[in-house]
Design a protein around this motif. Structure first.
Motif, mmCIF file in Angstrom:
data_model
loop_
_atom_site.group_PDB
_atom_site.id
_atom_site.type_symbol
_atom_site.label_atom_id
_atom_site.label_comp_id
_atom_site.label_asym_id
_atom_site.label_seq_id
_atom_site.Cartn_x
_atom_site.Cartn_y
_atom_site.Cartn_z
ATOM 1 N N UNK A 1 0.802 -1.227 0.000
ATOM 2 C CA UNK A 1 0.000 0.000 0.000
ATOM 3 C C UNK A 1 0.835 1.277 0.000
ATOM 4 N N UNK A 2 1.947 1.273 0.708
ATOM 5 C CA UNK A 2 2.715 2.514 0.832
ATOM 6 C C UNK A 2 3.942 2.535 -0.072
ATOM 7 N N UNK A 3 4.043 1.549 -0.943
ATOM 8 C CA UNK A 3 5.190 1.525 -1.867
ATOM 9 C C UNK A 3 4.795 2.200 -3.169
ATOM 10 N N UNK A 4 5.724 2.998 -3.712
ATOM 11 C CA UNK A 4 5.407 3.713 -4.954
ATOM 12 C C UNK A 4 5.497 2.769 -6.158
ATOM 13 N N UNK A 5 4.756 3.091 -7.211
ATOM 14 C CA UNK A 5 4.821 2.306 -8.447
ATOM 15 C C UNK A 5 3.824 1.159 -8.474
ATOM 16 N N UNK A 6 3.042 1.021 -7.395
ATOM 17 C CA UNK A 6 2.076 -0.080 -7.330
ATOM 18 C C UNK A 6 0.636 0.391 -7.494
ATOM 19 N N UNK A 7 0.471 1.638 -7.971
ATOM 20 C CA UNK A 7 -0.862 2.260 -7.969
ATOM 21 C C UNK A 7 -1.915 1.420 -8.711
ATOM 22 N N UNK A 8 -1.545 0.922 -9.907
ATOM 23 C CA UNK A 8 -2.527 0.144 -10.698
ATOM 24 C C UNK A 8 -2.925 -1.139 -9.973
ATOM 25 N N UNK A 9 -1.893 -1.800 -9.437
ATOM 26 C CA UNK A 9 -2.125 -3.059 -8.699
ATOM 27 C C UNK A 9 -3.032 -2.792 -7.496
ATOM 28 N N UNK A 10 -2.728 -1.716 -6.780
ATOM 29 C CA UNK A 10 -3.496 -1.389 -5.564
ATOM 30 C C UNK A 10 -4.955 -1.111 -5.925
#
Ligand code: SAM
Length: 235
Positions: A211-220
């Motif tokens: 949740x707080x890692x960047x670059x995972x927006x689509x997955x989240x």
């Protein structure tokens, strides 16, 4: 061998969806138990059992020989539906025990062989939504679905027919129905609830980690959408 083939609950459920007097192909037969059981039970049934690997191909041949069914079950070595010729008058396909992606690929690659097929019984071990989508986009109506538990595994069995009527509802998004199965999400059986409770916990755990890692927006976004859906169907 004079005894009768004993099938698991999963394969038994699949076998029961075949028509009387069927001539079908069992793609990826592995051991050949399913076609042998069907031909023992139904004196008018015939089958082609196919395997892509030599070990399971020889094993299937052996089973068919042991049960004296060589005149009704033809065992062939080859990839997916490529083993079928224009002379094979089969009308039903069983494709079970593989991932949903592989099942979809096999059906997609063998699309020209589906012209005379009326019924497909698929049991994807995962990604059932991909198989449902293939049916929807290729003129097969999803007419039945079963979810069952056996030996701590939950299995989904999908039955699609060319001449049938669709099970999809108009008051629900198609993506959500493909994901859960239109019939299964309506029935909400115990194994269904168990499966989606497990998936819910899995998504919650993954979301916490990324949740707080960047670059995972689509997955989240996609996981959150699925979690919302799961919460909706479980309530
Ligand atoms: N259908 C049986 C069942 O449900 O119990 C066996 C399932 S087994 C896990 C999957 C089998 O599919 C394996 O024996 C494998 O060799 C076969 N297989 C995988 N890809 C295949 C393909 N493209 N064409 C034919 N068989 C394939």
């Amino acid at each position: 061998m004079s005894t009768y083939v004993k099938l698991s609950k999963r394969l038994h459920t699949i076998a029961n969806f075949l028509s009387e007097g069927t001539f079908f192909i069992d793609v990826g037969s592995d051991h050949g138990y399913l076609p042998c059981y069907v031909c023992q039970k139904d004196p008018n049934a015939k089958a082609i059992a196919s395997e892509v690997r030599e070990g399971p191909f020889l094993r299937t041949k052996d089973t068919v020989h042991q049960y004296n069914l060589t005149d009704r079950i033809d065992v062939r070595l080859g990839d997916g539906l490529s083993v079928l010729t224009d002379q094979d008058n089969i009308s039903e396909i069983v494709i079970a025990g593989m991932g949903g992606t592989l099942i979809t690929e096999i059906l997609q690659v063998g699309k020209d062989k589906l012209i005379h097929i009326d019924k497909i019984i698929a049991q994807p071990n995962n990604h059932a939504e991909r198989v449902r989508k293939f049916f929807l986009e290729n003129g097969f109506h999803l007419v039945d679905e079963v979810i069952l538990e056996e030996n701590d595994h939950i299995y989904e069995i999908l039955v699609a027919k060319k001449n049938g009527s669709s099970s999809y509802r108009e008051d629900e998004t198609i993506e959500k129905q493909l994901y859960f199965g239109p019939i299964l999400m309506k029935e909400k059986s115990i194994p269904f609830q168990k499966k989606w409770q497990f998936e819910k916990e899995k998504y919650e755990k993954i979301l916490k980690q990324i949740e707080h890692k960047q670059g995972n927006e689509d997955k989240i976004r996609s996981f959150k959408q699925k979690l919302r859906w799961i919460e909706e169907v479980l309530t």
